[in-house]
Design an enzyme around this catalytic site. Sequence first.
Site, PDB file in Angstrom:
ATOM      1  N   CYS A   3      48.038  76.061  56.095  1.00 49.30           N
ATOM      2  CA  CYS A   3      47.518  74.921  56.862  1.00 49.30           C
ATOM      3  C   CYS A   3      47.851  75.122  58.332  1.00 49.30           C
ATOM      4  O   CYS A   3      49.021  75.272  58.696  1.00 49.30           O
ATOM      5  CB  CYS A   3      48.127  73.616  56.345  1.00 49.30           C
ATOM      6  SG  CYS A   3      47.792  72.203  57.416  1.00 49.30           S
ATOM      7  N   ASP A  29      44.817  69.078  72.406  1.00 50.60           N
ATOM      8  CA  ASP A  29      43.757  69.786  71.689  1.00 50.60           C
ATOM      9  C   ASP A  29      43.400  71.057  72.462  1.00 50.60           C
ATOM     10  O   ASP A  29      43.319  71.064  73.685  1.00 50.60           O
ATOM     11  CB  ASP A  29      42.520  68.892  71.539  1.00 50.60           C
ATOM     12  CG  ASP A  29      41.592  69.407  70.454  1.00 50.60           C
ATOM     13  OD1 ASP A  29      41.479  68.752  69.403  1.00 50.60           O
ATOM     14  OD2 ASP A  29      40.972  70.485  70.656  1.00 50.60           O
ATOM     15  N   HIS A  98      44.716  64.087  60.876  1.00 47.84           N
ATOM     16  CA  HIS A  98      44.985  64.041  62.311  1.00 47.84           C
ATOM     17  C   HIS A  98      44.089  63.017  62.977  1.00 47.84           C
ATOM     18  O   HIS A  98      42.976  62.750  62.521  1.00 47.84           O
ATOM     19  CB  HIS A  98      44.801  65.415  62.972  1.00 47.84           C
ATOM     20  CG  HIS A  98      43.473  66.051  62.714  1.00 47.84           C
ATOM     21  ND1 HIS A  98      43.155  66.664  61.529  1.00 47.84           N
ATOM     22  CD2 HIS A  98      42.369  66.152  63.491  1.00 47.84           C
ATOM     23  CE1 HIS A  98      41.914  67.125  61.585  1.00 47.84           C
ATOM     24  NE2 HIS A  98      41.408  66.823  62.768  1.00 47.84           N
ATOM     25  N   HIS A 100      42.405  62.091  66.661  1.00 51.09           N
ATOM     26  CA  HIS A 100      42.102  62.499  68.029  1.00 51.09           C
ATOM     27  C   HIS A 100      42.346  61.297  68.931  1.00 51.09           C
ATOM     28  O   HIS A 100      41.904  60.189  68.620  1.00 51.09           O
ATOM     29  CB  HIS A 100      40.634  62.907  68.162  1.00 51.09           C
ATOM     30  CG  HIS A 100      40.250  64.092  67.339  1.00 51.09           C
ATOM     31  ND1 HIS A 100      40.236  65.366  67.843  1.00 51.09           N
ATOM     32  CD2 HIS A 100      39.868  64.199  66.041  1.00 51.09           C
ATOM     33  CE1 HIS A 100      39.851  66.212  66.893  1.00 51.09           C
ATOM     34  NE2 HIS A 100      39.622  65.529  65.793  1.00 51.09           N
TER      35      HIS A 100
HETATM   36  P1  5GP Z   1      38.688  68.153  63.450  1.00 55.13           P
HETATM   37  O1  5GP Z   1      37.479  68.951  63.828  1.00 55.13           O
HETATM   38  O2  5GP Z   1      39.255  68.606  62.122  1.00 55.13           O
HETATM   39  O3  5GP Z   1      38.517  66.676  63.523  1.00 55.13           O
HETATM   40  O4  5GP Z   1      39.764  68.454  64.559  1.00 55.13           O
HETATM   41  C1  5GP Z   1      40.483  69.630  64.638  1.00 55.13           C
HETATM   42  C2  5GP Z   1      40.861  69.783  66.087  1.00 55.13           C
HETATM   43  O5  5GP Z   1      41.894  70.747  66.178  1.00 55.13           O
HETATM   44  C3  5GP Z   1      39.715  70.275  66.979  1.00 55.13           C
HETATM   45  O6  5GP Z   1      39.472  69.324  68.011  1.00 55.13           O
HETATM   46  C4  5GP Z   1      40.212  71.607  67.516  1.00 55.13           C
HETATM   47  O7  5GP Z   1      39.853  71.840  68.857  1.00 55.13           O
HETATM   48  C5  5GP Z   1      41.709  71.496  67.343  1.00 55.13           C
HETATM   49  N1  5GP Z   1      42.367  72.782  67.106  1.00 55.13           N
HETATM   50  C6  5GP Z   1      41.981  73.739  66.222  1.00 55.13           C
HETATM   51  N2  5GP Z   1      42.835  74.773  66.240  1.00 55.13           N
HETATM   52  C7  5GP Z   1      43.788  74.443  67.162  1.00 55.13           C
HETATM   53  C8  5GP Z   1      44.941  75.140  67.641  1.00 55.13           C
HETATM   54  O8  5GP Z   1      45.295  76.243  67.226  1.00 55.13           O
HETATM   55  N3  5GP Z   1      45.682  74.516  68.602  1.00 55.13           N
HETATM   56  C9  5GP Z   1      45.324  73.292  69.096  1.00 55.13           C
HETATM   57  N4  5GP Z   1      46.124  72.768  70.033  1.00 55.13           N
HETATM   58  N5  5GP Z   1      44.257  72.606  68.658  1.00 55.13           N
HETATM   59  C10 5GP Z   1      43.490  73.179  67.707  1.00 55.13           C
HETATM   60 ZN    ZN Z   2      49.364  70.702  56.754  1.00 55.50          ZN
END
Ligand code: 5GP
Ligand code: ZN
Length: 112
Positions: A3, A29, A98, A100
């Site tokens: 994960c 992010d 998570h 945002h």
């Molecule tokens: P989701 O798309 O699942 O709602 O959000 C995942 C978020 O994690 C995305 O906005 C993406 O930019 C961020 N993210 C993905 N990989 C990484 C990482 O390695 N480091 C950071 N800081 N953010 C990440």
């Molecule tokens: Zn996890």
Amino acid sequence: MDCLFCKILAGEIPSTKVYEDDYVYAFKDIAPQAPFHAVIIPKKHIQSAADINSENSIYVAKIFEAVATIAKENNLGQGFRVVTNCGEDGGQTVGHLHYHMLGGRLLAWPPG
Ligand code: 5GP
Ligand code: ZN
């Protein structure tokens, strides 16, 4: 467990800390969608909002306590948005709950 956010919690993948307490970690992010864009996660692996229950909901309460603190510490008095993407249709790309937190500009509604 494979994960990404558990790896960030473990320090195996670097991140820029925004906030931390015993239950919550928040970091910038990597692909910000607003001048302020933090990702707020529980320090326990919960897959998504669809997996919140009476056993783990303390983490969600602590996340929203953190939201108020983060807003104050980052001058978001003009407003901000907190959103969680859940599952495939919700656009979730990382399978660790998570939220945002976006701010620093006028945010359109409804989202696409
Ligand atoms: P989701 O798309 O699942 O709602 O959000 C995942 C978020 O994690 C995305 O906005 C993406 O930019 C961020 N993210 C993905 N990989 C990484 C990482 O390695 N480091 C950071 N800081 N953010 C990440
Ligand atoms: Zn996890």
